[in-house]
Design a protein around this motif. Sequence first.
Motif, short mmCIF file in Angstrom:
data_model
loop_
_atom_site.label_atom_id
_atom_site.label_comp_id
_atom_site.label_asym_id
_atom_site.label_seq_id
_atom_site.Cartn_x
_atom_site.Cartn_y
_atom_site.Cartn_z
N ALA A 70 0.94 -1.26 0.08
CA ALA A 70 0.04 -0.17 -0.10
C ALA A 70 0.98 1.21 0.24
N ARG A 71 2.10 1.24 0.59
CA ARG A 71 2.93 2.39 0.72
C ARG A 71 3.64 2.62 -0.70
N LEU A 72 4.04 1.52 -1.31
CA LEU A 72 4.50 1.48 -2.68
C LEU A 72 3.64 2.07 -3.62
N ASP A 73 2.32 1.50 -3.61
CA ASP A 73 1.22 1.90 -4.54
C ASP A 73 0.86 3.44 -4.21
N ALA A 74 0.77 3.99 -3.11
CA ALA A 74 0.64 5.29 -2.87
C ALA A 74 1.62 6.23 -3.45
N LEU A 75 2.83 5.79 -3.18
CA LEU A 75 3.86 6.49 -3.75
C LEU A 75 4.28 6.67 -5.42
N ALA A 76 3.78 5.39 -5.65
CA ALA A 76 4.19 5.24 -7.22
C ALA A 76 2.80 5.94 -8.15
N ALA A 77 1.48 6.18 -7.38
CA ALA A 77 0.66 6.67 -7.95
C ALA A 77 0.79 8.24 -8.48
N ASP A 78 1.72 8.98 -7.75
CA ASP A 78 2.14 10.33 -8.07
C ASP A 78 3.20 10.50 -9.13
N ARG A 79 3.73 9.42 -9.24
CA ARG A 79 5.24 9.15 -10.21
C ARG A 79 5.07 8.42 -11.51
N ALA A 80 6.11 8.50 -12.39
CA ALA A 80 6.01 7.73 -13.59
C ALA A 80 6.74 6.40 -12.94
N VAL A 81 5.99 5.62 -11.99
CA VAL A 81 6.68 4.34 -11.47
C VAL A 81 5.84 3.27 -11.56
N VAL A 82 6.03 2.08 -11.85
CA VAL A 82 5.15 0.66 -11.84
C VAL A 82 5.71 -0.27 -11.05
N ILE A 83 5.10 -0.67 -10.13
CA ILE A 83 5.46 -1.73 -9.41
C ILE A 83 5.10 -3.18 -9.80
N ASP A 84 6.19 -4.06 -10.03
CA ASP A 84 6.04 -5.22 -10.60
C ASP A 84 5.80 -6.08 -9.57
N THR A 85 6.83 -6.23 -8.49
CA THR A 85 6.37 -7.33 -7.59
C THR A 85 6.81 -6.89 -6.32
N THR A 86 6.25 -7.54 -5.34
CA THR A 86 6.68 -7.34 -3.66
C THR A 86 6.73 -8.51 -3.12
N GLY A 87 7.49 -8.77 -2.10
CA GLY A 87 7.61 -10.06 -1.29
C GLY A 87 8.01 -9.56 0.11
N LEU A 88 8.05 -10.80 0.75
CA LEU A 88 8.42 -10.73 2.13
C LEU A 88 9.53 -11.91 2.52
N ASP A 89 10.59 -11.86 3.15
CA ASP A 89 11.42 -12.82 3.47
C ASP A 89 11.78 -12.96 4.88
N PRO A 90 11.16 -13.82 5.79
CA PRO A 90 11.57 -13.91 7.17
C PRO A 90 12.97 -14.06 7.40
N ASP A 91 13.47 -13.40 8.41
CA ASP A 91 14.71 -13.33 8.90
C ASP A 91 14.74 -14.20 10.18
N PRO A 92 15.53 -15.56 10.01
CA PRO A 92 15.45 -16.26 11.13
C PRO A 92 15.98 -15.57 12.45
N SER A 93 17.13 -14.83 12.35
CA SER A 93 18.05 -14.14 12.95
C SER A 93 17.31 -13.03 13.92
N ARG A 94 16.17 -12.51 13.15
CA ARG A 94 15.30 -11.32 13.54
C ARG A 94 14.10 -11.36 13.05
N PRO A 95 13.05 -12.46 13.66
CA PRO A 95 11.86 -12.63 13.27
C PRO A 95 10.89 -11.37 13.42
N ASP A 96 11.14 -10.45 14.22
CA ASP A 96 10.56 -9.18 14.34
C ASP A 96 10.70 -8.17 13.30
N LEU A 97 11.85 -8.30 12.43
CA LEU A 97 12.21 -7.54 11.47
C LEU A 97 12.37 -8.09 10.14
N PRO A 98 11.43 -8.56 9.52
CA PRO A 98 11.55 -9.31 8.10
C PRO A 98 12.00 -8.38 6.86
N ARG A 99 12.72 -9.02 6.08
CA ARG A 99 12.80 -8.31 4.73
C ARG A 99 11.91 -8.21 3.96
#
Length: 175
Positions: free
Chosen positions: A77-106
């Motif tokens: 949603a943050r990326l979509d809101a920022l891309a709406a005002d600019r010449a930018v298109v979002i292709d993909t988004t994803g989440l990778d859990p970080d086992p060493s820091r489970p409360d801060l995923p990538r």
Amino acid sequence: MMRLPDLALRPLLVRLVGFGALLALGAGAVSASLDASADIAIARDRLDRAQARAARPDAVPPLTGTDGESLLAAFRARLDALAADRAVVIDTTGLDPDPSRPDLPRLHGSLHGTAEGLHGFVQALETGTPLVVLEQADLGIDRPADAEIGRPTIMRLVLTARGVVLPPPAPRRTP
């Protein structure tokens, strides 16, 4: 029966006692003055720190979610809101859990757009609310410009950021 030498010493003794009393009163006043001076210095230091805290800009909250799915949805949603005002298109988004820091995923995102659009996008992403701190951003040319038909250079941006997974709220106890 008083003797003459004792009478002569009395005014001197009275003067010495008076001088001692004045000296004691003066020492007390000087001591109180030094204590007040120290208290004023402490109060000034506290005032300076309070003014410095008040002058600082408010802290921008980071991108958060209650779990991985809600964090990814907030990121998208943050990326979509920022891309709406600019010449930018979002292709993909994803989440990778970080086992060493489970409360801060990538969080990962892949976008394409003009150089100006991507520049403004990244600047707004890092300075707006909620704050998204980029760990890595790879920028490359997706399609070169063509001056004959007036087509601008299209750039590709692959970014990695961190989000914060908030712990579930503690159950309220009723007395």
